[in-house]
Design a protein around this motif. Structure first.
Motif, PDB file in Angstrom:
ATOM      1  N   ARG A  39       7.925  -1.424  11.158  1.00  0.00           N
ATOM      2  CA  ARG A  39       8.311  -1.799   9.952  1.00  0.00           C
ATOM      3  C   ARG A  39       9.795  -1.406   9.426  1.00  0.00           C
ATOM      4  NH1 ARG A  39       2.992   0.693   9.368  1.00  0.00           N
ATOM      5  NH2 ARG A  39       3.849   2.711   8.669  1.00  0.00           N
ATOM      6  N   GLN A  40      10.334  -0.259  10.249  1.00  0.00           N
ATOM      7  CA  GLN A  40      11.840  -0.003  10.218  1.00  0.00           C
ATOM      8  C   GLN A  40      12.639  -1.168  10.494  1.00  0.00           C
ATOM      9  OE1 GLN A  40      11.807   3.880  12.054  1.00  0.00           O
ATOM     10  NE2 GLN A  40      11.735   4.943   9.893  1.00  0.00           N
ATOM     11  N   LEU A  41      12.168  -1.603  11.766  1.00  0.00           N
ATOM     12  CA  LEU A  41      12.961  -2.647  12.451  1.00  0.00           C
ATOM     13  C   LEU A  41      13.150  -3.818  11.574  1.00  0.00           C
ATOM     14  CD1 LEU A  41      11.959  -2.587  15.982  1.00  0.00           C
ATOM     15  CD2 LEU A  41      14.140  -2.084  15.184  1.00  0.00           C
ATOM     16  N   ALA A  42      11.966  -4.204  10.621  1.00  0.00           N
ATOM     17  CA  ALA A  42      11.759  -5.461   9.773  1.00  0.00           C
ATOM     18  C   ALA A  42      12.540  -5.083   8.668  1.00  0.00           C
ATOM     19  CB  ALA A  42      10.321  -5.550   9.364  1.00  0.00           C
ATOM     20  N   ALA A  43      12.709  -4.224   8.209  1.00  0.00           N
ATOM     21  CA  ALA A  43      13.339  -3.705   6.921  1.00  0.00           C
ATOM     22  C   ALA A  43      15.050  -3.511   7.177  1.00  0.00           C
ATOM     23  CB  ALA A  43      13.090  -2.116   6.212  1.00  0.00           C
ATOM     24  N   HIS A  44      15.140  -3.454   8.432  1.00  0.00           N
ATOM     25  CA  HIS A  44      16.974  -3.016   8.697  1.00  0.00           C
ATOM     26  C   HIS A  44      17.184  -4.021   9.916  1.00  0.00           C
ATOM     27  CE1 HIS A  44      17.103   0.739   6.542  1.00  0.00           C
ATOM     28  NE2 HIS A  44      15.872   0.673   6.711  1.00  0.00           N
ATOM     29  N   ALA A  45      16.756  -5.300   9.405  1.00  0.00           N
ATOM     30  CA  ALA A  45      17.081  -6.442  10.613  1.00  0.00           C
ATOM     31  C   ALA A  45      18.445  -7.015  10.233  1.00  0.00           C
ATOM     32  CB  ALA A  45      16.149  -7.682  10.297  1.00  0.00           C
ATOM     33  N   PRO A  46      18.942  -7.389  11.435  1.00  0.00           N
ATOM     34  CA  PRO A  46      20.493  -8.129  11.527  1.00  0.00           C
ATOM     35  C   PRO A  46      20.671  -9.220  10.632  1.00  0.00           C
ATOM     36  CG  PRO A  46      19.431  -8.541  13.628  1.00  0.00           C
ATOM     37  CD  PRO A  46      18.544  -7.715  12.714  1.00  0.00           C
ATOM     38  N   SER A  47      21.383  -9.415   9.809  1.00  0.00           N
ATOM     39  CA  SER A  47      21.679 -10.391   8.700  1.00  0.00           C
ATOM     40  C   SER A  47      21.808 -11.816   9.300  1.00  0.00           C
ATOM     41  CB  SER A  47      22.836 -10.341   7.737  1.00  0.00           C
ATOM     42  OG  SER A  47      24.056 -10.218   8.529  1.00  0.00           O
TER      43      SER A  47
END
Length: 79
Positions: A39-47
């Motif tokens: 969930r953290q990876l999804a919320a802080h993905a590279p643009s």
């Protein structure tokens, strides 16, 4: 794209894949860590893949500390 950025994006991709994997011998703790980290990876993905900023940090540089921490939790080989 620099080699460092390429390595960071590859580590992110691996961590995302690992966060979705489960197996019957996996402990409940490991399942929980992977779920939260995913969930953290999804919320802080590279643009984007060429000059990424963090999608969860209002344009801050990527990888942010949250993304780095999530990658470390999911993939202990990342350092």
């Amino acid at each position: 794209m620099t080699d460092d950025l390429h390595a960071q994006l590859a580590a992110y991709d691996r961590a995302v894949a690992l966060s979705m994997e489960t197996h019957r011998d996996m402990s409940a703790d490991e399942r929980a860590v992977r779920s939260v980290s995913g969930r953290q990876l999804a919320a802080h993905a590279p643009s984007d893949r060429s000059a990424p900023t963090c999608t969860g940090c209002d344009g801050a540089s990527w990888p942010c500390t949250t993304a780095q921490g999530a990658i470390k939790y999911v993939d202990p080989r990342y350092n």
